[in-house]
Design a protein around this motif. Sequence first.
Motif, PDB file in Angstrom:
ATOM      1  N   TYR A 139     -32.583  50.454 -80.939  1.00  0.00           N
ATOM      2  CA  TYR A 139     -34.017  50.220 -81.203  1.00  0.00           C
ATOM      3  C   TYR A 139     -34.553  51.216 -82.247  1.00  0.00           C
ATOM      4  N   LYS A 140     -33.628  51.720 -83.078  1.00  0.00           N
ATOM      5  CA  LYS A 140     -33.998  52.771 -84.032  1.00  0.00           C
ATOM      6  C   LYS A 140     -35.084  52.314 -85.007  1.00  0.00           C
ATOM      7  N   THR A 141     -34.884  51.180 -85.633  1.00  0.00           N
ATOM      8  CA  THR A 141     -35.912  50.628 -86.542  1.00  0.00           C
ATOM      9  C   THR A 141     -36.031  49.130 -86.251  1.00  0.00           C
ATOM     10  N   ILE A 142     -37.095  48.507 -86.737  1.00  0.00           N
ATOM     11  CA  ILE A 142     -37.285  47.075 -86.470  1.00  0.00           C
ATOM     12  C   ILE A 142     -36.146  46.233 -87.089  1.00  0.00           C
ATOM     13  N   PRO A 143     -35.705  46.501 -88.343  1.00  0.00           N
ATOM     14  CA  PRO A 143     -34.564  45.719 -88.873  1.00  0.00           C
ATOM     15  C   PRO A 143     -33.279  45.909 -88.052  1.00  0.00           C
ATOM     16  N   ILE A 144     -33.065  47.129 -87.514  1.00  0.00           N
ATOM     17  CA  ILE A 144     -31.853  47.356 -86.697  1.00  0.00           C
ATOM     18  C   ILE A 144     -31.943  46.577 -85.384  1.00  0.00           C
ATOM     19  N   VAL A 145     -33.137  46.459 -84.824  1.00  0.00           N
ATOM     20  CA  VAL A 145     -33.326  45.642 -83.608  1.00  0.00           C
ATOM     21  C   VAL A 145     -32.868  44.209 -83.896  1.00  0.00           C
ATOM     22  N   LYS A 146     -33.262  43.710 -85.057  1.00  0.00           N
ATOM     23  CA  LYS A 146     -32.916  42.331 -85.426  1.00  0.00           C
ATOM     24  C   LYS A 146     -31.396  42.124 -85.471  1.00  0.00           C
ATOM     25  N   GLU A 147     -30.706  43.154 -85.941  1.00  0.00           N
ATOM     26  CA  GLU A 147     -29.246  43.047 -86.087  1.00  0.00           C
ATOM     27  C   GLU A 147     -28.487  43.277 -84.791  1.00  0.00           C
ATOM     28  N   THR A 148     -29.074  44.044 -83.859  1.00  0.00           N
ATOM     29  CA  THR A 148     -28.251  44.526 -82.734  1.00  0.00           C
ATOM     30  C   THR A 148     -28.697  44.100 -81.333  1.00  0.00           C
ATOM     31  N   VAL A 149     -29.932  43.610 -81.164  1.00  0.00           N
ATOM     32  CA  VAL A 149     -30.440  43.450 -79.782  1.00  0.00           C
ATOM     33  C   VAL A 149     -30.292  42.023 -79.239  1.00  0.00           C
ATOM     34  N   GLY A 150     -29.766  41.932 -78.033  1.00  0.00           N
ATOM     35  CA  GLY A 150     -29.806  40.688 -77.263  1.00  0.00           C
ATOM     36  C   GLY A 150     -28.751  39.659 -77.645  1.00  0.00           C
ATOM     37  N   LEU A 151     -29.030  38.416 -77.268  1.00  0.00           N
ATOM     38  CA  LEU A 151     -28.104  37.319 -77.556  1.00  0.00           C
ATOM     39  C   LEU A 151     -28.392  36.673 -78.913  1.00  0.00           C
ATOM     40  N   ALA A 152     -29.484  37.083 -79.567  1.00  0.00           N
ATOM     41  CA  ALA A 152     -29.848  36.460 -80.843  1.00  0.00           C
ATOM     42  C   ALA A 152     -28.840  36.730 -81.965  1.00  0.00           C
ATOM     43  N   PRO A 153     -28.341  37.970 -82.143  1.00  0.00           N
ATOM     44  CA  PRO A 153     -27.392  38.182 -83.249  1.00  0.00           C
ATOM     45  C   PRO A 153     -26.110  37.367 -83.044  1.00  0.00           C
TER      46      PRO A 153
ATOM     47  N   HIS B 229     -37.403  32.797 -87.358  1.00  0.00           N
ATOM     48  CA  HIS B 229     -38.745  32.229 -87.489  1.00  0.00           C
ATOM     49  C   HIS B 229     -38.765  30.764 -87.906  1.00  0.00           C
ATOM     50  N   ASP B 230     -37.755  30.347 -88.654  1.00  0.00           N
ATOM     51  CA  ASP B 230     -37.727  28.958 -89.133  1.00  0.00           C
ATOM     52  C   ASP B 230     -37.204  28.039 -88.011  1.00  0.00           C
ATOM     53  N   THR B 231     -38.128  27.334 -87.370  1.00  0.00           N
ATOM     54  CA  THR B 231     -37.749  26.533 -86.189  1.00  0.00           C
ATOM     55  C   THR B 231     -36.882  25.318 -86.556  1.00  0.00           C
ATOM     56  N   ALA B 232     -36.777  25.013 -87.870  1.00  0.00           N
ATOM     57  CA  ALA B 232     -35.923  23.889 -88.288  1.00  0.00           C
ATOM     58  C   ALA B 232     -34.506  24.358 -88.617  1.00  0.00           C
ATOM     59  N   SER B 233     -34.304  25.691 -88.628  1.00  0.00           N
ATOM     60  CA  SER B 233     -33.003  26.211 -89.073  1.00  0.00           C
ATOM     61  C   SER B 233     -31.942  26.108 -87.982  1.00  0.00           C
ATOM     62  N   LYS B 234     -30.687  26.116 -88.423  1.00  0.00           N
ATOM     63  CA  LYS B 234     -29.561  26.099 -87.483  1.00  0.00           C
ATOM     64  C   LYS B 234     -29.589  27.375 -86.626  1.00  0.00           C
ATOM     65  N   GLU B 235     -29.953  28.515 -87.257  1.00  0.00           N
ATOM     66  CA  GLU B 235     -29.991  29.796 -86.535  1.00  0.00           C
ATOM     67  C   GLU B 235     -30.961  29.717 -85.350  1.00  0.00           C
ATOM     68  N   TYR B 236     -32.115  29.103 -85.581  1.00  0.00           N
ATOM     69  CA  TYR B 236     -33.107  28.958 -84.504  1.00  0.00           C
ATOM     70  C   TYR B 236     -32.553  28.071 -83.387  1.00  0.00           C
ATOM     71  N   LYS B 237     -31.964  26.944 -83.808  1.00  0.00           N
ATOM     72  CA  LYS B 237     -31.435  25.996 -82.795  1.00  0.00           C
ATOM     73  C   LYS B 237     -30.311  26.633 -81.968  1.00  0.00           C
ATOM     74  N   ASP B 238     -29.512  27.481 -82.617  1.00  0.00           N
ATOM     75  CA  ASP B 238     -28.427  28.166 -81.891  1.00  0.00           C
ATOM     76  C   ASP B 238     -28.996  29.123 -80.829  1.00  0.00           C
ATOM     77  N   VAL B 239     -30.091  29.802 -81.182  1.00  0.00           N
ATOM     78  CA  VAL B 239     -30.688  30.742 -80.211  1.00  0.00           C
ATOM     79  C   VAL B 239     -31.345  29.950 -79.067  1.00  0.00           C
ATOM     80  N   VAL B 240     -31.946  28.806 -79.391  1.00  0.00           N
ATOM     81  CA  VAL B 240     -32.490  27.933 -78.335  1.00  0.00           C
ATOM     82  C   VAL B 240     -31.358  27.524 -77.387  1.00  0.00           C
TER      83      VAL B 240
END
Length: 313
Positions: free
Chosen positions: A101-115, A150-161
Motif C-alpha cells: 500500500y506504499k503508493t496508489i499506483p503500487i496498490v493497483k499493481e499488487t493488491v487483491g484479486l484484480a491484478p 474503470h472501463d466497464t466494456a473492457s476485457k480486464e473489467y469483465k475478468d475482474v467481475v
Amino acid sequence: MNRILFYITLLPLFFAHTISAAENETMLNEALPIGVIARFDDHGTGLPFDKAMELGVSVIQLKVPVAANRTEENVKKIRNTLEKHNVRLVCVVSGFAGESYKTIPIVKETVGLAPEKTRKTRFEEFKEVSDFAKRLGTASVQFHLGVVPHDTASKEYKDVVQITRDACDYVFENGQSLNLETGQETGSALLQFIRDVNRLNLHVNFDPANMILYGCGEPIEALRLVGHFVRSTHCKDARWAKQPGKEWGEEVLFGTGDVNAPLFLKTLHDFGYDGPLIIERENRESPEQQYNDILKTIEYLKQLRKNILQPKN
Ligand code: MG
C-alpha cells in the motif's frame, strides 16, 4: 372498586413495556456492536489477538494468519478464546503475500484479486482462507479486491467481475458472504460493479476513510449509494490529500478528520444498519498509541451510538 381491579389488571402490561437500565444496556450492545480488527500472528495491521480480548468489545474481525498458522490447534485456540471472552467473530479478513500500500499506483499493481499476474494463485489461497473461516464458524470473508478497471466494456473489467463471481460462489458453498472493502472505487463505480457481479452474497464493508485516502469521493455520498449492501463498517477517519487520487490522504483518529463521523453513523442508521462498528487504526507512531487511540474511539463510538439509538426529543 371495579376501577381499582381494572388498573390492577393493567399492571403487567405496564411492566412489560418498561425497560430496565440493564435491559436497555443489553439492547444498546446488541445494536451496532463495537469491535476491532485483530491479528493472530504478526501479519496485518490489527491489534494482537490477546490484546483485542482485553478491550471488552463484543465483536472482532480477524486478519487471517499465514498458511502455516491455520492449524486445527490454532482454530481451537481462537474459538475457545472468543467464547471465553464472549466475543463474536464477524469475519475473517483475507490478504495476500506481495500486497503493498506504499503508493496508489503500487496498490493497483499488487493488491487483491484484480491484478491479472497473481490472480490465479491468489484465488487458490482465497479458497483456503474461506475454508479456514468456515472452521472458525464465521459466515463472512472480507478483503480488498484491488483496483477494478474503470472501463466497464473492457476485457480486464469483465475478468475482474468473473473472478469476483467465482469468489462469491466458492464462499457460498461454505455458507458465507463476501464483503468488499470500499475505497479504491467511487460509490457509483462500486454500485455498478456489484450489479454486474450479480451475486446475492456479495456485500460491502464500508470504510469511509479509504474513500478520502484514495481520493475516491465524499464517503457519505458514496454510502448513500451503496448503503443497502453494507454489512459491516470500518470506523476510520482521514484528511484529504492536496492532490486527491494522486497522493495519499492522511489517516487520523476517528472523529477528528473529514469523514464527519456523527453523520456517517446516522446515515448508516437511516439505512436500518445495526451491524458491527469495527475500529480500524492503522497509521500510528507506536503500538501504545494505536491501543490508546482505539480506547478513545470505543468511548467516542459509545456516545455516538447512544445519541443515535436514544435521540433526545
Ligand atoms: Mg479498512
